[in-house]
Design an enzyme around this catalytic site. Structure first.
Site, PDB file in Angstrom:
ATOM      1  N   ASN A 158      32.046  14.080  38.538  1.00 42.18           N
ATOM      2  CA  ASN A 158      33.185  14.026  37.689  1.00 42.18           C
ATOM      3  C   ASN A 158      33.851  15.389  37.045  1.00 42.18           C
ATOM      4  O   ASN A 158      34.976  15.469  36.838  1.00 42.18           O
ATOM      5  CB  ASN A 158      33.056  12.821  36.737  1.00 42.18           C
TER       6      ASN A 158
ATOM      7  N   TYR B   9      44.564  24.315  41.392  1.00 39.77           N
ATOM      8  CA  TYR B   9      43.837  22.803  41.432  1.00 39.77           C
ATOM      9  C   TYR B   9      43.865  22.170  42.579  1.00 39.77           C
ATOM     10  O   TYR B   9      43.170  21.354  42.920  1.00 39.77           O
ATOM     11  CB  TYR B   9      44.527  22.124  40.147  1.00 39.77           C
TER      12      TYR B   9
END
Length: 226
Positions: free
Chosen positions: A76, A141
């Site tokens: 995560n 990203y």
């Protein structure tokens, strides 16, 4: 896999989405290691703090030694620097790739033999709708999440014979610090997405799509680029 009595390692469990995942795993009856660079910041009741920096291979290997009973790894931990690929700082682009791609890769390599040795289990990679759509303003990203999507598919095939399923969670904006500047009506509730993600792990769903926008993007992948 059955989450009751599973042993989960959640990276980035000290805040945001990771904190929701850790808390809900405890509620479902799992033993949970909450991994973070600063384990003292992990304060979820019932969660065992674990020092783990996904950009430090020695740290990851030590975490895998401590969490020797793990059967589930949730990758995560992630960052968003806002760097663009042409005009952005190259160091920021590298930092994003180190965290969002090499981090899950290193963690999966370290924990795969642990999970296999415990009879098999699962890996969940927290990705993004930007695995599939790549706006210039978030080029770094998006590139890192696209790479992590490829990582997910390749490791799914490689780990299946070892009794380990690999799933990806794709989601747009959630109500976490990373999306603090996004209007509330454009964000999904992190708690609800966490529940969907864990349901998907239990059923072995390869790609867990958490919101309508992400579903629309997925369905449009065959279209020509605009």
């Amino acid at each position: 896999m059955e989450l009751k009595n599973a042993v989960a390692v959640v990276t980035g469990a000290n805040r945001g989405f990771g904190r929701h995942l850790a808390a809900q795993l405890v509620e479902r009856g799992a033993k949970v290691y909450g991994a973070a660079r600063r384990p003292e910041t992990v304060d979820v009741p019932g969660v065992i703090p674990l020092r783990l920096d996904v950009t430090d291979e020695t740290s990851v290997r030590e975490a895998a030694r401590i969490a020797y009973d793990a059967t589930l790894l949730i990758n995560n931990a992630g960052i968003s620097t806002g760097a663009t690929l042409i005009g952005g700082d190259t160091d920021e682009v590298r930092r994003e790739m180190e965290t969002n791609f090499f981090g899950p890769l290193v963690a999966t390599r370290a924990f795969a033999p642990v999970i296999e040795g415990n009879g098999g289990g699962a890996v969940l990679n927290v990705l993004s709708v930007l695995s599939w759509v790549h706006p210039a303003g978030l080029g770094s990203y998006a590139a890192s999440k696209a790479a992590a999507w490829a990582l997910t598919g390749a490791t799914r095939d490689e780990l299946a014979p070892r009794g380990i399923t690999v799933s990806a969670l794709h989601v747009g904006y959630m109500d976490t610090d990373m999306a603090a500047g996004v209007p509330a009506d454009q964000k999904a509730a992190a708690a609800g997405v966490a529940a969907q993600a864990l349901d998907g792990v239990e059923t072995g769903t390869p790609e867990i799509i958490a919101d309508e926008f992400t579903q629309q993007v997925k369905q449009g992948l065959a279209a020509a680029p605009q």
